[in-house]
Scaffold this active site. Structure first.
Site, PDB file in Angstrom:
ATOM      1  N   ALA A  65      -1.417   4.141   5.428  1.00 55.08           N
ATOM      2  CA  ALA A  65      -1.690   2.918   4.197  1.00 55.08           C
ATOM      3  C   ALA A  65      -0.513   3.177   3.207  1.00 55.08           C
ATOM      4  O   ALA A  65       0.230   4.150   3.257  1.00 55.08           O
ATOM      5  CB  ALA A  65      -3.085   2.942   3.635  1.00 55.08           C
ATOM      6  N   LYS A  66      -0.397   2.315   2.494  1.00 57.13           N
ATOM      7  CA  LYS A  66       0.549   2.322   1.195  1.00 57.13           C
ATOM      8  C   LYS A  66       0.144   1.403   0.181  1.00 57.13           C
ATOM      9  O   LYS A  66      -0.400   0.219   0.856  1.00 57.13           O
ATOM     10  CB  LYS A  66       2.115   2.043   1.585  1.00 57.13           C
ATOM     11  CG  LYS A  66       3.069   2.683   0.765  1.00 57.13           C
ATOM     12  CD  LYS A  66       3.002   4.204   0.995  1.00 57.13           C
ATOM     13  CE  LYS A  66       4.001   5.048   0.158  1.00 57.13           C
ATOM     14  NZ  LYS A  66       4.313   6.217   0.449  1.00 57.13           N
ATOM     15  N   GLY A  67       0.532   1.472  -0.880  1.00 62.34           N
ATOM     16  CA  GLY A  67       0.176   0.443  -1.855  1.00 62.34           C
ATOM     17  C   GLY A  67       1.088   0.620  -3.196  1.00 62.34           C
ATOM     18  O   GLY A  67       1.789   1.345  -3.145  1.00 62.34           O
TER      19      GLY A  67
END
Ligand code: NAD
Length: 376
Positions: A65-67
């Site tokens: 994931a990344k954000g």
């Protein structure tokens, strides 16, 4: 999502943020939160994919994931930053939790931001969820090892690569681009391993000393002046000249896209270990390969940070702190195992380490998808 924030002047500014889950087959989504003025969805998606590969290649029980939020944190007050962090966390709250998605620090975020995330998640859920984020301050379940873990993992990869190539480490020369959270501790660790750090660049300049820079003095100079530029015990270099400095090892530890085709043609080192995420452009990879330069890809080389996040998360869930030294030993073992698998696969297939890393990782994800089968 939109992230409205009341600024100190009373006005409301609406920022844009993202959280991307690339894959969650093998475990909770794992990946950093980045605050940067140029952030966009494409970049967040690409970085989320890289996290799937990174966790799978090292066989950590996580997905990718990344954000982040498109904002310039250097132009915001502490209060504005906290309100931005808390509102962003609230917007992505349905995704988060120790078994769903576990964020960590990334560019322009740190332990303080992670503490605000953890507090917001915990207040919203009505329970103290220390395992809901990693890279936290020690006071709320962080670990002492987290800060230097990416650099420590890089050193493990450097040792393993030099060992596999039969190159001596003692006295070998290293150049490093970047002297920040990764580059600075890395310079110390390479020096302690017996290497000579002959050139270092940061955003403001570069220094070169063929006999080896005094890393402790350099760190003091950076603490006093903010940059390696002007360090008296070395010659000034133009930043672009860094890669031509004669050395056995080059470590890009600053930005993405640092090594383009031109740099790839000029680069003097025999080994590149990618500390930054995405430092080598696709056009540069075949040039380095043809020139016989061994590139240890980011998804393996800089996995020390997420591995130590795994240990922090595990200790939070166990409710017990590991004895001193346990995390460092496990980090070294995890990195060595990951590296050895990728090296062996690259030899077997006759491909680059980057391609081999993707083969190992995507096979692992595919196998997990296959055995889980199709719901319902
Ligand atoms: P940082 O902000 O602490 O340091 C970045 C360094 O790069 C600074 O010294 C800065 O001056 C230098 N720099 C910036 N632009 C430059 C330029 N044009 N030329 C030369 N130097 C330049 O960042 P960091 O946490 O050390 O991260 C560095 C890289 O490592 C990033 O790509 C990051 O995504 C990656 N990474 C970091 C971690 C971690 O644990 N911090 C983990 C995995 C990957």
């Amino acid at each position: 999502m939109s992230v409205p924030v009341r600024m100190d002047d009373g006005q409301v500014r609406v920022f844009t943020g993202w959280r991307v889950h690339h894959d969650i087959t093998r475990g909770p989504a794992k990946g950093g939160i980045r605050f940067h003025p140029d952030l966009d969805l494409d970049e967040v998606m690409a970085l989320a994919f890289a996290m799937t590969v990174k966790t799978a290649v090292l066989d950590l029980p996580f997905g990718g994931a990344k954000g982040g939020v498109r904002c310039d944190p250097t132009r915001m007050s502490l209060g504005e930053l906290e309100r931005l962090t808390r509102r962003f966390t609230w917007e992505i709250l349905p995704l988060l939790g120790p078994d769903q998605d576990v964020p960590a620090p990334d560019v322009n975020t740190d332990g303080r931001v992670m503490a605000w995330l953890m507090d917001t998640i915990s207040m919203a859920r009505g329970e103290r969820l220390s395992g809901s984020v990693t890279g936290k301050p020690l006071a709320v379940g962080g670990t002492a090892e987290h800060a230097g873990s990416t650099a420590a993992g890089i050193v493990t990869c450097v040792r393993a690569t030099f060992g596999a190539l039969g190159l001596p480490l003692a006295g070998a020369r290293a150049v490093i681009q970047g002297f920040g959270k990764v580059g600075a501790p890395l310079a110390f660790l390479l020096h302690s391993a017996g290497m000579r750090v002959v050139a270092v660049a940061d955003v403001a300049g570069a220094v070169h000393n063929p006999g080896g820079l005094d890393v402790a003095e350099l760190a003091r100079h950076v603490a006093a002046t903010g940059s390696v530029a002007g360090f008296p015990e070395g010659e000034a270099l133009r930043s672009g000249e860094l890669w031509e400095v004669p050395a056995e090892l080059a470590v890009p530890a600053a930005l993405a896209r640092a090594v383009d085709a031109e740099v790839a043609r000029r680069l003097a080192a025999r080994v590149v270990v990618e500390a930054a995420n995405g430092p080598t452009l696709a056009e540069a990879d075949p040039i380095l390969h043809e020139r016989g330069v061994v590139v240890v890809p980011d998804v393996v080389a800089n996995g020390g940070g997420v591995t130590s996040s795994w240990f922090e998360w595990a200790q939070n869930r166990q409710g017990i702190a590991w004895e001193p030294g346990v995390a460092a030993d496990r980090l070294d073992a995890t990195m060595r195992r990951g590296f050895a698998e990728v090296w062996a696969r690259a030899e077997h297939l006759g491909v680059s380490l980057r391609r081999a890393a993707h083969v190992v990782a995507l096979e692992r994800v595919a196998e997990a998808i296959r055995v889980r089968g199709l719901f319902p």
